[in-house]
Design a protein around this motif. Sequence first.
Motif, PDB file in Angstrom:
ATOM      1  N   ASP A 140       0.878  -1.164   0.000  1.00 51.99           N
ATOM      2  CA  ASP A 140       0.000   0.000   0.000  1.00 51.99           C
ATOM      3  C   ASP A 140       0.918   1.217   0.000  1.00 51.99           C
ATOM      4  O   ASP A 140       1.552   1.525   1.015  1.00 51.99           O
ATOM      5  N   VAL A 141       1.006   1.910  -1.131  1.00 52.11           N
ATOM      6  CA  VAL A 141       1.968   3.008  -1.269  1.00 52.11           C
ATOM      7  C   VAL A 141       1.676   4.175  -0.332  1.00 52.11           C
ATOM      8  O   VAL A 141       2.540   5.032  -0.122  1.00 52.11           O
ATOM      9  N   ALA A 142       0.482   4.220   0.227  1.00 56.09           N
ATOM     10  CA  ALA A 142       0.132   5.301   1.145  1.00 56.09           C
ATOM     11  C   ALA A 142       0.669   5.066   2.559  1.00 56.09           C
ATOM     12  O   ALA A 142       0.544   5.931   3.421  1.00 56.09           O
ATOM     13  N   LYS A 143       1.284   3.898   2.783  1.00 55.57           N
ATOM     14  CA  LYS A 143       1.816   3.558   4.106  1.00 55.57           C
ATOM     15  C   LYS A 143       3.337   3.467   4.046  1.00 55.57           C
ATOM     16  O   LYS A 143       3.892   2.599   3.382  1.00 55.57           O
ATOM     17  N   GLU A 144       3.995   4.364   4.764  1.00 51.79           N
ATOM     18  CA  GLU A 144       5.453   4.469   4.680  1.00 51.79           C
ATOM     19  C   GLU A 144       6.158   3.177   5.068  1.00 51.79           C
ATOM     20  O   GLU A 144       7.131   2.770   4.433  1.00 51.79           O
ATOM     21  N   ARG A 145       5.679   2.509   6.098  1.00 51.63           N
ATOM     22  CA  ARG A 145       6.320   1.263   6.531  1.00 51.63           C
ATOM     23  C   ARG A 145       6.203   0.190   5.449  1.00 51.63           C
ATOM     24  O   ARG A 145       7.154  -0.562   5.209  1.00 51.63           O
ATOM     25  N   ASP A 146       5.046   0.124   4.784  1.00 49.91           N
ATOM     26  CA  ASP A 146       4.861  -0.806   3.668  1.00 49.91           C
ATOM     27  C   ASP A 146       5.876  -0.534   2.562  1.00 49.91           C
ATOM     28  O   ASP A 146       6.476  -1.452   2.004  1.00 49.91           O
ATOM     29  N   VAL A 147       6.041   0.734   2.240  1.00 50.17           N
ATOM     30  CA  VAL A 147       6.969   1.114   1.174  1.00 50.17           C
ATOM     31  C   VAL A 147       8.396   0.743   1.552  1.00 50.17           C
ATOM     32  O   VAL A 147       9.149   0.179   0.748  1.00 50.17           O
ATOM     33  N   GLN A 148       8.792   1.025   2.777  1.00 48.61           N
ATOM     34  CA  GLN A 148      10.143   0.691   3.231  1.00 48.61           C
ATOM     35  C   GLN A 148      10.380  -0.819   3.184  1.00 48.61           C
ATOM     36  O   GLN A 148      11.425  -1.277   2.709  1.00 48.61           O
ATOM     37  N   ASN A 149       9.409  -1.581   3.663  1.00 48.12           N
ATOM     38  CA  ASN A 149       9.535  -3.045   3.638  1.00 48.12           C
ATOM     39  C   ASN A 149       9.649  -3.578   2.216  1.00 48.12           C
ATOM     40  O   ASN A 149      10.396  -4.522   1.948  1.00 48.12           O
ATOM     41  N   THR A 150       8.903  -2.969   1.304  1.00 49.48           N
ATOM     42  CA  THR A 150       8.924  -3.400  -0.092  1.00 49.48           C
ATOM     43  C   THR A 150      10.300  -3.179  -0.707  1.00 49.48           C
ATOM     44  O   THR A 150      10.829  -4.051  -1.404  1.00 49.48           O
ATOM     45  N   LEU A 166       6.430   8.962  -1.199  1.00 50.21           N
ATOM     46  CA  LEU A 166       7.050   7.975  -0.307  1.00 50.21           C
ATOM     47  C   LEU A 166       7.966   7.018  -1.065  1.00 50.21           C
ATOM     48  O   LEU A 166       9.070   6.712  -0.594  1.00 50.21           O
ATOM     49  N   THR A 167       7.529   6.542  -2.228  1.00 48.50           N
ATOM     50  CA  THR A 167       8.389   5.612  -2.976  1.00 48.50           C
ATOM     51  C   THR A 167       9.645   6.320  -3.475  1.00 48.50           C
ATOM     52  O   THR A 167      10.737   5.756  -3.444  1.00 48.50           O
ATOM     53  N   CYS A 168       9.483   7.565  -3.917  1.00 47.51           N
ATOM     54  CA  CYS A 168      10.660   8.327  -4.365  1.00 47.51           C
ATOM     55  C   CYS A 168      11.633   8.559  -3.202  1.00 47.51           C
ATOM     56  O   CYS A 168      12.855   8.426  -3.374  1.00 47.51           O
ATOM     57  N   LYS A 169      11.109   8.895  -2.057  1.00 52.55           N
ATOM     58  CA  LYS A 169      11.955   9.162  -0.893  1.00 52.55           C
ATOM     59  C   LYS A 169      12.822   7.963  -0.552  1.00 52.55           C
ATOM     60  O   LYS A 169      14.035   8.099  -0.319  1.00 52.55           O
ATOM     61  N   VAL A 170      12.225   6.771  -0.530  1.00 51.36           N
ATOM     62  CA  VAL A 170      12.997   5.565  -0.190  1.00 51.36           C
ATOM     63  C   VAL A 170      13.960   5.209  -1.321  1.00 51.36           C
ATOM     64  O   VAL A 170      15.125   4.887  -1.072  1.00 51.36           O
ATOM     65  N   ALA A 171      13.496   5.273  -2.565  1.00 57.69           N
ATOM     66  CA  ALA A 171      14.346   4.914  -3.698  1.00 57.69           C
ATOM     67  C   ALA A 171      15.566   5.820  -3.801  1.00 57.69           C
ATOM     68  O   ALA A 171      16.672   5.373  -4.144  1.00 57.69           O
ATOM     69  N   LEU A 172      15.392   7.088  -3.481  1.00 54.35           N
ATOM     70  CA  LEU A 172      16.490   8.048  -3.638  1.00 54.35           C
ATOM     71  C   LEU A 172      17.658   7.765  -2.712  1.00 54.35           C
ATOM     72  O   LEU A 172      18.808   8.091  -3.046  1.00 54.35           O
TER      73      LEU A 172
END
Length: 200
Positions: free
Chosen positions: A56-66, A113-119
């Motif tokens: 769920d891209v709206a959840k930061e923890r989900d994005v980080q785990n992914t 959120l996805t950009c933040k983690v990917a960067l």
Amino acid sequence: MDKVCAVFGGSRGIGRAVAQLMAQKGYRLAIIARNLEVAKAAAGELGGDHLALSCDVAKERDVQNTFEEMEKNLGRVNFLVNAAGINRDSLLVRTKTEDMISQLHTNLLGSMLTCKVALKTMIQQQRGSIVNVGSIIGLKGNSGQSVYSAGKGGVVGFSRALAKEVARKKIRVNVVAPGPIEQRWTKSSYVLTSLGQCCE
């Protein structure tokens, strides 16, 4: 260096077509969707050693785990496509607040959120490319789609600003703004040509 691409919203529509293009270009892919089974089906159609994940891209923890799971199984992500999105068309006066929030969280916050983690990884590598999928509705607006327009318009502004932030790190950020598509849509020469140019 391995070519690893994360496609959020890669199980259908534009995201699915993008995944097909990237697979043809030799990328190892992570197909990411809310529904894991649908993501697995889309990844399986590509052949090769691709990964399917639920997020769920709206959840930061989900994005980080992914991203942690992608790095563990595929390597560092150096190409990111944000095609995840939802639409709840309605006149503003009839739109429920929770529907406004869910659209903005998925369509705008999710890309942030996805950009933040990917960067974090891309900056370490001093290379990378991001493509955010906006919409012509975000540029021109449309009756009954004011909230959707706000989110997609935000993606355009966000992408332009982010591109300036990270250009000196040799990271490219682009946004494409396609028009309406049919549910059975599989290809769009405009979007795929733009993405093909962005990933070279």
